[in-house]
Every structure is written in C-alpha cells, then in structure tokens.
Design a protein around this motif. Structure first.
Motif, PDB file in Angstrom:
ATOM      1  N   THR A  32     -11.064  -0.870   4.898  1.00 16.68           N
ATOM      2  CA  THR A  32     -10.322  -0.059   4.303  1.00 16.68           C
ATOM      3  C   THR A  32     -11.023   1.421   4.005  1.00 16.68           C
ATOM      4  O   THR A  32     -10.170   2.119   3.992  1.00 16.68           O
ATOM      5  CB  THR A  32      -9.677  -0.559   3.049  1.00 16.68           C
ATOM      6  OG1 THR A  32     -10.843  -1.183   2.314  1.00 16.68           O
ATOM      7  CG2 THR A  32      -8.745  -1.653   3.328  1.00 16.68           C
ATOM      8  N   HIS A  60      -6.302   3.382   7.803  1.00 17.01           N
ATOM      9  CA  HIS A  60      -5.101   2.255   7.109  1.00 17.01           C
ATOM     10  C   HIS A  60      -3.878   3.319   6.683  1.00 17.01           C
ATOM     11  O   HIS A  60      -2.760   2.774   6.546  1.00 17.01           O
ATOM     12  CB  HIS A  60      -5.463   1.596   6.142  1.00 17.01           C
ATOM     13  CG  HIS A  60      -6.125   0.221   6.824  1.00 17.01           C
ATOM     14  ND1 HIS A  60      -5.485  -0.861   7.001  1.00 17.01           N
ATOM     15  CD2 HIS A  60      -7.659  -0.045   6.870  1.00 17.01           C
ATOM     16  CE1 HIS A  60      -6.324  -1.800   7.598  1.00 17.01           C
ATOM     17  NE2 HIS A  60      -7.458  -1.386   7.203  1.00 17.01           N
ATOM     18  N   GLU A  61      -4.220   4.628   6.511  1.00 11.14           N
ATOM     19  CA  GLU A  61      -3.064   5.626   6.428  1.00 11.14           C
ATOM     20  C   GLU A  61      -2.436   5.726   7.588  1.00 11.14           C
ATOM     21  O   GLU A  61      -1.471   6.525   7.479  1.00 11.14           O
ATOM     22  CB  GLU A  61      -3.836   6.716   5.437  1.00 11.14           C
ATOM     23  CG  GLU A  61      -4.512   6.631   4.363  1.00 11.14           C
ATOM     24  CD  GLU A  61      -3.301   6.904   3.232  1.00 11.14           C
ATOM     25  OE1 GLU A  61      -2.989   5.643   2.765  1.00 11.14           O
ATOM     26  OE2 GLU A  61      -2.820   7.932   2.909  1.00 11.14           O
ATOM     27  N   LEU A  73      -8.810  -0.080  -0.372  1.00  9.25           N
ATOM     28  CA  LEU A  73      -7.603   0.980  -0.413  1.00  9.25           C
ATOM     29  C   LEU A  73      -6.190   0.274  -0.664  1.00  9.25           C
ATOM     30  O   LEU A  73      -6.179  -0.918  -0.121  1.00  9.25           O
ATOM     31  CB  LEU A  73      -7.418   1.351   1.034  1.00  9.25           C
ATOM     32  CG  LEU A  73      -6.401   2.398   1.317  1.00  9.25           C
ATOM     33  CD1 LEU A  73      -6.448   3.653   0.620  1.00  9.25           C
ATOM     34  CD2 LEU A  73      -6.073   2.671   2.690  1.00  9.25           C
ATOM     35  N   SER A 102      -2.094   0.592  -1.021  1.00  7.13           N
ATOM     36  CA  SER A 102      -0.948   1.514  -0.799  1.00  7.13           C
ATOM     37  C   SER A 102       0.380   1.118  -1.236  1.00  7.13           C
ATOM     38  O   SER A 102       1.322   0.410  -0.660  1.00  7.13           O
ATOM     39  CB  SER A 102      -0.656   1.668   0.662  1.00  7.13           C
ATOM     40  OG  SER A 102      -1.844   2.156   1.309  1.00  7.13           O
ATOM     41  N   GLU A 138       4.174   0.447  -3.032  1.00 11.43           N
ATOM     42  CA  GLU A 138       5.531   1.011  -2.682  1.00 11.43           C
ATOM     43  C   GLU A 138       6.096   1.462  -3.829  1.00 11.43           C
ATOM     44  O   GLU A 138       7.226   2.112  -3.780  1.00 11.43           O
ATOM     45  CB  GLU A 138       6.074  -0.126  -1.808  1.00 11.43           C
ATOM     46  CG  GLU A 138       5.598  -0.011  -0.381  1.00 11.43           C
ATOM     47  CD  GLU A 138       6.256  -0.853   0.384  1.00 11.43           C
ATOM     48  OE1 GLU A 138       7.427  -1.409  -0.055  1.00 11.43           O
ATOM     49  OE2 GLU A 138       5.733  -1.449   1.394  1.00 11.43           O
ATOM     50  N   SER A 147      -3.529   4.896  -2.905  1.00  6.21           N
ATOM     51  CA  SER A 147      -2.772   6.039  -2.128  1.00  6.21           C
ATOM     52  C   SER A 147      -1.438   5.947  -2.355  1.00  6.21           C
ATOM     53  O   SER A 147      -0.765   4.822  -2.663  1.00  6.21           O
ATOM     54  CB  SER A 147      -2.853   5.660  -0.519  1.00  6.21           C
ATOM     55  OG  SER A 147      -1.848   6.250   0.312  1.00  6.21           O
ATOM     56  N   LYS A 200       1.015   7.505  -0.721  1.00  6.71           N
ATOM     57  CA  LYS A 200       1.791   7.760   0.387  1.00  6.71           C
ATOM     58  C   LYS A 200       3.045   6.874   0.724  1.00  6.71           C
ATOM     59  O   LYS A 200       4.130   7.361   1.163  1.00  6.71           O
ATOM     60  CB  LYS A 200       0.879   7.852   1.742  1.00  6.71           C
ATOM     61  CG  LYS A 200       0.805   9.157   2.328  1.00  6.71           C
ATOM     62  CD  LYS A 200       0.364   9.213   3.866  1.00  6.71           C
ATOM     63  CE  LYS A 200      -0.417  10.485   4.113  1.00  6.71           C
ATOM     64  NZ  LYS A 200      -1.137  10.150   4.927  1.00  6.71           N
ATOM     65  N   LYS A 201       3.014   5.689   0.288  1.00  6.24           N
ATOM     66  CA  LYS A 201       3.866   4.567   0.720  1.00  6.24           C
ATOM     67  C   LYS A 201       5.088   4.656  -0.387  1.00  6.24           C
ATOM     68  O   LYS A 201       6.147   3.891  -0.313  1.00  6.24           O
ATOM     69  CB  LYS A 201       3.285   3.168   0.997  1.00  6.24           C
ATOM     70  CG  LYS A 201       2.554   3.025   2.017  1.00  6.24           C
ATOM     71  CD  LYS A 201       3.113   2.176   3.080  1.00  6.24           C
ATOM     72  CE  LYS A 201       2.580   2.448   4.604  1.00  6.24           C
ATOM     73  NZ  LYS A 201       1.222   1.704   4.575  1.00  6.24           N
ATOM     74  N   THR A 228       3.581  13.891  -2.971  1.00 10.71           N
ATOM     75  CA  THR A 228       3.183  13.698  -1.651  1.00 10.71           C
ATOM     76  C   THR A 228       3.790  14.604  -0.431  1.00 10.71           C
ATOM     77  O   THR A 228       3.528  14.397   0.529  1.00 10.71           O
ATOM     78  CB  THR A 228       3.183  12.057  -0.868  1.00 10.71           C
ATOM     79  OG1 THR A 228       4.498  11.708  -1.282  1.00 10.71           O
ATOM     80  CG2 THR A 228       2.225  11.260  -1.793  1.00 10.71           C
TER      81      THR A 228
END
Lengths: 156, 292
Positions: A20, A66-67, B8, B10, B12, B53, B55-56, B76
């Motif tokens: 990651t 992963h982004e 990481l 992500s 939702e 993150s 972003k999602k 974002t």
C-alpha cells in the motif's frame, strides 16, 4: 500491507498484488518494466514521471499505486503505433527538443495532456501549462517550438 | 533513506473515515490529493503508519453554488477543477485565480483546495483569498459536525485547530454582496509554480464611493496567514485614492512578520507586502465599483 490492485496501463488490464505504500511510478517501472517514465525529484517538481491518468496529467511519483485502482493510465510507451512515433515525438526529434532526453517522456506526456485540453494554445499558454516539467539542459525554446509545430500541424 | 511504510485505507463513507482515524490514532494521516502529504513523508517530516484516503467518499469532490447562499468546495475537489469551474470564475474570480496559480498542472490535477488549507503552510496559495472572503470550514469528527471560521483554523506552520480524528469535509464561501470585489495577488522566486514568497487576499464592499466592509490578509509573511487590522482601519469608511492605497500598503508592511528563508529574505518580503497590498486594494476597489 499488500493488496490486490486492478489497473489498466496502456490499454492492458493488470491484476497486481502491491504494497500500500508504493507509488504508481514504482509499480510502472519496477513491476511492469515500463522504464520510459523517469524517476526525477520524486517531489512533484520536475515532471519527469508525468503520466496521463483518466485523461489528466499527474506526477506518478505522488500517486499511491492503490489510488489508481480502477484507473486508466497511459505512459510514454503507448504513444508509438506499429513502431511509428507519435506526431509529438516526431516533432520533438525534428526540432531538437531533446538533449539529454531525461525530461522528454514527461515533456511529451504533458504536451499530450495540454493539446487534448486545448488543441490551439498560444505560446504563453504552452509555457504556463508546461511549468511542471523541468529541462535540466534548459532546452525550453526548442521544446516550445516543437509543441507549436504539433499544434500547427493539426494531426494530433 | 528508509521511508515509512504505511497501511492505506480508502473508506467509502465519512463516518468510516472518522472511525479509522480514531482507532488508528498516532501517525495516522488524512489524505486528499496526497501532493503535500507524500512530499512531507519523503522529507521525513512525518512518518505515517496509516493513511486514510478521502478519495472514495462519494460527493466529497463536489463544487456547488447556491445563489444567495454561497459556494461549497468539497474536500477532494481538485485545484484544477476549482480553477476552471464556470461559476467560480464568474462569481469568485479571486478563488479561481488562487487555485489556478497553485503549483503546476500535474499538482492541480491531484491536489485539492481543502488539502492546501489543511496542510497549513503559511504560504498556502488558497488561504488569503478564502480568508478575505470570510470562508468557513465544515468539519466532521467523533463528536459530530461543526463549522469553524477559516480565520480561526490556522494556529502555526503545519498546525490547525482540527481535533484528533476530525476531517474537513468542505470549505464554504458566502455569496459576495453586490458592490464588492475580491483579489488575490502573489509573488514567488520562480515566477508561478513554487511556493509564494509573499501573497495577499483582499475583499471589500463599497457603500456609495466609500469602503464599507474590508478584510485584508497576507500569506507567507508570518507563522500563519495574517489579518491586517490596522491597515483595514486606515481604509474603512474612506473613499479609496492612490495615496491612501500607498499608505495602506506601507502599514501592511509594518504589520507583517516575515522571516528570511529559501524563498525570500525578510527585507524583500516586507517591501513586497506594501506593493501587493496596495495593488490588491486598488484592484478590489475597481472590481467592487464594476460590480454594482
């Protein structure tokens, strides 16, 4: 922590297993052996690692792999067709816009991003849109001329 | 050089993101575009163990405008999208300009306005204009939602008023009144793409020919973006003239607290504050007159 990563690079879907903390740049170069994308400053200043991700130019050194999950990524390797150089590449060769060549992949990807957004940029716009790409040989005049020639050639 | 390895996540949903931040605790960082965070990691200023993150999370990249209310820029929403957004260009040109003048094309395709604020660099390009226009942050955390004036957000270089596990979800900018104008001006050593050496954001509203409301902020000339109350005092209830703008610029120069660093020295910075503030006031005043 390794995780599954689904990503399309140069039209080819990949199913990878990637840590990651790794960047898109590392995966492109080290895992997929697409070494046309260069490692420069790794801080988003030089633009040598520029690729096009879902239609936008990005510094692949600042994108975590992963982004880019589910994204379409295009690198310099995708520009030639049947061994024939892309018009932007041709123009860079013709105009002497390549010296040591290290910035060239990034310059060309940024040019592609620029011309897709605006097919008819003036010199000022070219210069300002290309600010994220540094040429250590300082061959900027030739680079701008090469881009102007592609713009005027019509065929992108 | 060994860089930190991190997990990481992500999520939702926002509540998942907040829960993750709370659970993971120390060395956990929120990431929007990552263009500051990953550079700080490379410089080993931070050693993230966990990155969350945003972003999602759906809807968080929205840029929306409600007439009579104002503009909301999601956490974002990309710098490049804010810079090119039609309504932002028309009604909030200073904000579009600040976003469009941040770094370079590639960074604007990854980085976000809110991220630029949360990074809390004294030189943050997007702070002065938003501060001048009286922006506020929408924040969510373990205790629920809150709204914080942007003016109360910056505490020092890299430090903000965010509590543990809080996330800025958007920045809100009130609709400008008629007869108002706002500008952003900045200077940097390499022209445009590097960090600003000095910057200013000015927003003013006219009542007849006189300045009725006014907010002046400067960036990169203090530990945080700074408001210039004494400078504002010179101008309030006055009809702006060139002489008055010069006086205001000089006062702002006195009020600023610049240091010398790689981007500029102290002396240059204080001189440039005078120039930038003078120009920005004149420009904002002109825009306000045209906007009646």
């Amino acid at each position: 922590m390794k995780r599954e990563l689904n990503i399309t690079i140069n039209g080819q879907p990949y199913n990878l297993f990637v840590s990651t903390h790794r960047t898109l740049l590392e995966v492109i170069r080290d895992d997929l052996d697409l070494t046309g994308t260069k490692v420069g400053c790794e801080m988003g200043e030089c633009g040598a690692c520029t690729v096009i991700m879902d239609g936008r130019t990005v510094n692949s050194c600042l994108v975590l792999a992963h982004e880019a999950e589910g994204c379409e990524v295009q690198t310099i390797e995708d520009l030639t067709e049947d061994g024939k150089l892309h018009p932007i590449q041709e123009s860079f060769v013709e105009h002497g816009a390549i010296q040591c060549g290290f910035c060239t992949s990034g310059m060309i990807m940024s040019t592609k991003g620029l011309l897709e957004k605006n097919p008819n940029p003036g010199e000022d716009e070219i210069r300002s849109e290309m600010r994220g790409n540094l040429c250590r040989c300082t061959g900027y005049v030739k680079i701008v001329e090469a881009i102007e020639a592609v713009r005027d050639g019509g065929d992108k | 050089m060994t860089l930190s390895r991190f997990d990481l996540f992500s999520p939702e949903r926002l509540d998942e993101a907040v829960a993750l931040l709370k659970e993971k605790g120390k060395d956990t960082f929120v990431m929007a575009g990552g263009t500051d965070l990953l550079i700080k990691r490379r410089h080993q200023v931070i050693h993230p163990r966990t990155i969350v993150s945003l972003k999602k999370i759906s809807g968080l990249n929205r840029i929306s405008f409600r007439s009579g209310k104002g503009l909301t820029i999601g956490a974002t929403a990309l710098l490049g999208d804010v810079a090119r957004h039609r309504t932002v260009l028309r009604i909030y040109p200073a904000i579009a300009k600040a976003a469009g003048n941040t770094a370079n094309v590639q960074i604007r395709n990854m980085g976000t306005v809110v991220g630029n604020l949360c990074n809390a660099s004294p030189a943050a390009d997007n702070a002065p204009a938003l501060l001048a226009m009286n922006a506020a942050l929408n924040i969510v955390g373990p205790q629920g939602k809150r709204v914080l004036p942007l003016e109360d957000f910056f505490l020092g270089p890299g430090f903000t008023a965010l509590q543990p596990a809080e996330i800025v979800t958007s920045v809100f900018v009130p609709m400008p009144l008629s007869g108002s104008g706002a500008t952003y001006l900045h200077l940097s050593a390499r022209g445009r793409i590097d960090c600003s050496a000095a910057s200013t954001g000015v927003a003013l509203t006219l009542k007849g020919p006189r300045i009725d409301k006014l907010r002046i902020f400067i960036g990169a000339c203090g530990p945080t973006p700074l408001r210039m109350p004494k400078t504002e005092k010179i101008l309030i209830n006055q009809k702006l003239t060139k002489t008055l703008a010069v006086r205001a610029g000089l006062q702002a120069s006195k009020e600023s607290k610049p240091i010398s660093d790689v981007r500029a020295n102290e002396d240059y910075r204080s001189k440039m504050v005078a120039v930038l503030v003078r120009r920005a006031i004149l420009e904002a005043n002109k825009l306000a007159r045209d906007n009646k």
